[in-house]
Design a protein around this motif. Structure first.
Motif, PDB file in Angstrom:
ATOM      1  N   ASN A 218      25.166 -26.104  14.341  1.00 48.76           N
ATOM      2  CA  ASN A 218      24.945 -27.559  14.320  1.00 48.76           C
ATOM      3  C   ASN A 218      24.751 -28.148  15.711  1.00 48.76           C
ATOM      4  OD1 ASN A 218      25.316 -27.566  11.456  1.00 48.76           O
ATOM      5  ND2 ASN A 218      27.532 -27.569  11.772  1.00 48.76           N
ATOM      6  N   ILE A 219      24.257 -27.328  16.639  1.00 49.49           N
ATOM      7  CA  ILE A 219      23.982 -27.783  17.998  1.00 49.49           C
ATOM      8  C   ILE A 219      22.479 -27.926  18.172  1.00 49.49           C
ATOM      9  CG2 ILE A 219      24.089 -27.171  20.450  1.00 49.49           C
ATOM     10  CD1 ILE A 219      26.756 -25.854  19.912  1.00 49.49           C
ATOM     11  N   PHE A 220      22.068 -29.116  18.597  1.00 49.11           N
ATOM     12  CA  PHE A 220      20.658 -29.431  18.753  1.00 49.11           C
ATOM     13  C   PHE A 220      20.400 -29.918  20.173  1.00 49.11           C
ATOM     14  CE2 PHE A 220      21.885 -30.003  14.388  1.00 49.11           C
ATOM     15  CZ  PHE A 220      20.843 -29.443  13.647  1.00 49.11           C
ATOM     16  N   GLN A 221      19.286 -29.465  20.742  1.00 49.90           N
ATOM     17  CA  GLN A 221      18.884 -29.901  22.067  1.00 49.90           C
ATOM     18  C   GLN A 221      17.693 -30.850  21.912  1.00 49.90           C
ATOM     19  OE1 GLN A 221      17.427 -27.776  26.198  1.00 49.90           O
ATOM     20  NE2 GLN A 221      18.857 -26.667  24.901  1.00 49.90           N
ATOM     21  N   ILE A 222      17.886 -32.100  22.296  1.00 51.53           N
ATOM     22  CA  ILE A 222      16.853 -33.130  22.184  1.00 51.53           C
ATOM     23  C   ILE A 222      16.256 -33.358  23.571  1.00 51.53           C
ATOM     24  CG2 ILE A 222      16.310 -35.411  21.259  1.00 51.53           C
ATOM     25  CD1 ILE A 222      17.803 -33.627  19.268  1.00 51.53           C
ATOM     26  N   SER A 223      14.920 -33.254  23.692  1.00 45.00           N
ATOM     27  CA  SER A 223      14.295 -33.382  25.007  1.00 45.00           C
ATOM     28  C   SER A 223      12.963 -34.104  24.919  1.00 45.00           C
ATOM     29  CB  SER A 223      14.103 -32.000  25.642  1.00 45.00           C
ATOM     30  OG  SER A 223      13.215 -31.220  24.863  1.00 45.00           O
ATOM     31  N   ASN A 224      12.476 -34.554  26.067  1.00 43.38           N
ATOM     32  CA  ASN A 224      11.158 -35.199  26.114  1.00 43.38           C
ATOM     33  C   ASN A 224      10.058 -34.156  26.035  1.00 43.38           C
ATOM     34  OD1 ASN A 224      11.943 -34.482  28.982  1.00 43.38           O
ATOM     35  ND2 ASN A 224       9.842 -35.154  29.351  1.00 43.38           N
ATOM     36  N   GLN A 225       8.930 -34.540  25.481  1.00 43.84           N
ATOM     37  CA  GLN A 225       7.747 -33.681  25.442  1.00 43.84           C
ATOM     38  C   GLN A 225       6.676 -34.164  26.412  1.00 43.84           C
ATOM     39  OE1 GLN A 225       6.908 -33.608  21.078  1.00 43.84           O
ATOM     40  NE2 GLN A 225       6.927 -31.392  21.307  1.00 43.84           N
ATOM     41  N   ILE A 226       6.654 -35.457  26.658  1.00 43.48           N
ATOM     42  CA  ILE A 226       5.606 -36.056  27.486  1.00 43.48           C
ATOM     43  C   ILE A 226       6.060 -36.119  28.942  1.00 43.48           C
ATOM     44  CG2 ILE A 226       4.251 -38.152  27.908  1.00 43.48           C
ATOM     45  CD1 ILE A 226       4.583 -38.773  24.890  1.00 43.48           C
ATOM     46  N   THR A 227       5.237 -35.595  29.843  1.00 49.80           N
ATOM     47  CA  THR A 227       5.536 -35.679  31.279  1.00 49.80           C
ATOM     48  C   THR A 227       4.441 -36.409  32.039  1.00 49.80           C
ATOM     49  OG1 THR A 227       4.439 -33.549  31.728  1.00 49.80           O
ATOM     50  CG2 THR A 227       6.797 -33.486  31.213  1.00 49.80           C
ATOM     51  N   LEU A 228       3.324 -36.680  31.371  1.00 54.86           N
ATOM     52  CA  LEU A 228       2.174 -37.333  32.006  1.00 54.86           C
ATOM     53  C   LEU A 228       1.958 -38.696  31.364  1.00 54.86           C
ATOM     54  CD1 LEU A 228      -0.205 -36.928  34.034  1.00 54.86           C
ATOM     55  CD2 LEU A 228      -1.535 -36.028  32.121  1.00 54.86           C
ATOM     56  N   GLY A 229       1.725 -39.723  32.190  1.00 52.99           N
ATOM     57  CA  GLY A 229       1.451 -41.057  31.666  1.00 52.99           C
ATOM     58  C   GLY A 229       2.678 -41.945  31.577  1.00 52.99           C
ATOM     59  N   GLN A 230       3.843 -41.400  31.897  1.00 53.96           N
ATOM     60  CA  GLN A 230       5.076 -42.179  31.949  1.00 53.96           C
ATOM     61  C   GLN A 230       5.779 -41.909  33.269  1.00 53.96           C
ATOM     62  OE1 GLN A 230       7.432 -41.028  28.519  1.00 53.96           O
ATOM     63  NE2 GLN A 230       6.475 -42.566  27.206  1.00 53.96           N
ATOM     64  N   THR A 231       6.520 -42.895  33.754  1.00 56.33           N
ATOM     65  CA  THR A 231       7.323 -42.673  34.959  1.00 56.33           C
ATOM     66  C   THR A 231       8.581 -41.901  34.593  1.00 56.33           C
ATOM     67  OG1 THR A 231       8.644 -44.697  34.723  1.00 56.33           O
ATOM     68  CG2 THR A 231       6.514 -44.890  35.878  1.00 56.33           C
ATOM     69  N   GLU A 232       9.244 -41.375  35.609  1.00 54.39           N
ATOM     70  CA  GLU A 232      10.493 -40.646  35.387  1.00 54.39           C
ATOM     71  C   GLU A 232      11.531 -41.541  34.707  1.00 54.39           C
ATOM     72  OE1 GLU A 232       8.647 -38.746  39.111  1.00 54.39           O
ATOM     73  OE2 GLU A 232       8.865 -40.757  38.246  1.00 54.39           O
ATOM     74  N   ASP A 233      11.638 -42.781  35.162  1.00 54.95           N
ATOM     75  CA  ASP A 233      12.623 -43.692  34.588  1.00 54.95           C
ATOM     76  C   ASP A 233      12.309 -44.005  33.122  1.00 54.95           C
ATOM     77  OD1 ASP A 233      14.156 -43.832  36.880  1.00 54.95           O
ATOM     78  OD2 ASP A 233      13.110 -45.581  37.677  1.00 54.95           O
ATOM     79  N   GLU A 234      11.025 -44.127  32.799  1.00 59.69           N
ATOM     80  CA  GLU A 234      10.649 -44.386  31.409  1.00 59.69           C
ATOM     81  C   GLU A 234      11.008 -43.201  30.521  1.00 59.69           C
ATOM     82  OE1 GLU A 234       6.806 -47.407  32.003  1.00 59.69           O
ATOM     83  OE2 GLU A 234       6.513 -45.224  31.984  1.00 59.69           O
ATOM     84  N   ILE A 235      10.794 -42.004  31.016  1.00 59.92           N
ATOM     85  CA  ILE A 235      11.147 -40.795  30.256  1.00 59.92           C
ATOM     86  C   ILE A 235      12.648 -40.748  29.997  1.00 59.92           C
ATOM     87  CG2 ILE A 235      11.295 -38.277  30.399  1.00 59.92           C
ATOM     88  CD1 ILE A 235       8.581 -38.377  31.900  1.00 59.92           C
ATOM     89  N   ILE A 236      13.418 -40.991  31.051  1.00 58.57           N
ATOM     90  CA  ILE A 236      14.881 -40.964  30.914  1.00 58.57           C
ATOM     91  C   ILE A 236      15.368 -42.072  29.987  1.00 58.57           C
ATOM     92  CG2 ILE A 236      17.067 -41.251  32.158  1.00 58.57           C
ATOM     93  CD1 ILE A 236      15.755 -38.576  32.704  1.00 58.57           C
TER      94      ILE A 236
END
Length: 351
Positions: A218-236
């Motif tokens: 029951n352990i899930f790792q949730i992460s971003n997929q998009i690295t282009l077109g968004q700033t670092e702060d927007e991703i976080i």
């Protein structure tokens, strides 16, 4: 170097963090390449060694020492079991352990910072924090990245941003993730709906060991997929907001279990506790599920016999690499199941 492989629990994992009953850890990883050398997959042995030498000189700089002290661990000095333990502790990737020319790990004393050298990219700067501290992890990773950027020239394009070996990392080069324990959402059969909603907002769901791994225990790792077109702060901020919603859904599901199915959930948790305390054989899949039940019992205040930190420790201790390192010999799958049960009994105080 043995201090990084002899202990299952990294120092940072011993600390408590916000919402640590649900969020096991927060991670930020930054991919970078030097402009002066071919990417690792195309580099010669000499070129990859030059990258390692260049990066190694930075870890002795005053700027990096102001953040913390680091130790360089060349992968060629380690045996297969030691490398496997570092993978199981999330300090290096399977890719670096299996196939890296002049690969190395630069590790902080408490192991919360890991910088992989000559993996898929020249640099993979990783910061791990306990609990839900995604923004704090990003701030520290950004500080370290700034030190390296001031010392070496990164491969950078005005249009596309930071250049990486894999096109999916081009742009910011940032991958942020939260590792979450979501047993109540699984038990109440809400998890599929939640995961579908997550993927629709541009996030990825993986297992304990990232891409290609199954979500066991029951352990899930949730992460971003998009690295282009968004700033670092927007991703976080995007990941942080979604993770906060998942935390609230898990809390509500736990309250529902305790309110509507208290006896049934107590029986499930206590059964898993008893099996783990007395079992003579335990395979990895059953171990993950029983650990999940006991962790939930601790978080709900139903189990007091073992500390919560022991669950984090057993996450690593029950993995194949650490088991064999701990017992000092190669083990067949059947032998691992016996030794896994033995090690769990010891942690549960039943030798």
């Amino acid at each position: 170097m043995n201090r990084f492989t002899d202990n299952a629990l990294s120092s940072w994992m011993k600390a408590d963090g916000p919402d640590s009953d649900i969020v096991i850890s927060s991670r930020v990883r930054i991919a970078r390449n030097l402009s002066s050398a071919p990417f690792p997959m195309l580099a010669t042995n000499q070129q990859s060694q030059e990258v390692l030498n260049r990066v190694s000189s930075v870890i002795n700089s005053d700027e990096l020492h102001e953040i913390c002290r680091f130790e360089l661990v060349p992968l060629k000095t380690m045996n297969e079991l030691e490398k496997r333990v570092l993978v199981e502790k999330h300090l290096i990737s399977p890719n670096l352990a299996d196939d890296a020319r002049n690969g190395a790990a630069i590790l902080s004393e408490n192991e919360s910072i890991s910088i992989m050298v000559n993996e898929e990219d020249h640099l993979r700067i990783q910061v791990l924090y306990p609990g839900f501290q995604l923004k704090e992890a990003w701030e520290l990773a950004n500080q370290i990245d700034d030190v390296f950027e001031g010392a070496v020239d990164y491969a950078y394009d005005e249009k596309f941003g930071y250049l990486t070996s894999c096109p999916t990392n081009v742009g910011t080069g940032i991958r942020a993730s939260v590792m979450m324990h979501l047993p109540a959402l699984v038990i109440t059969k809400q998890i599929n709906r939640i995961l579908q909603a997550i993927t629709q907002v541009g996030l990825a769901v993986r297992g304990l060991y990232g891409e290609g791994s199954e979500a066991t225990g029951n352990i899930f790792q949730i992460s971003n997929q998009i690295t282009l077109g968004q700033t670092e702060d927007e991703i976080i901020d995007n990941l942080h907001g979604v993770a906060r919603q998942i935390i609230e859904h898990e809390k509500a599901a736990r309250q529902k279990l305790m309110g509507e199915s208290r006896t049934k959930i107590m029986d499930r948790i206590r059964r898993s506790f008893g099996i783990m305390k007395y079992a003579e054989v335990m395979d990895s899949k059953e171990s993950a599920q029983r650990l999940s039940d006991v962790r939930l019992g601790i978080d709900l205040g139903l189990i007091h016999e073992v500390p919560a930190i022991a669950m984090n420790e057993l996450l690593v201790m029950t993995q194949p690499g650490y088991l064999q390192k701990h017992f000092g010999k190669m083990l067949s799958p059947e032998e691992r199941d016996v030794h896994r049960a033995k090690l769990i009994r010891e942690v549960f105080g039943n030798k």
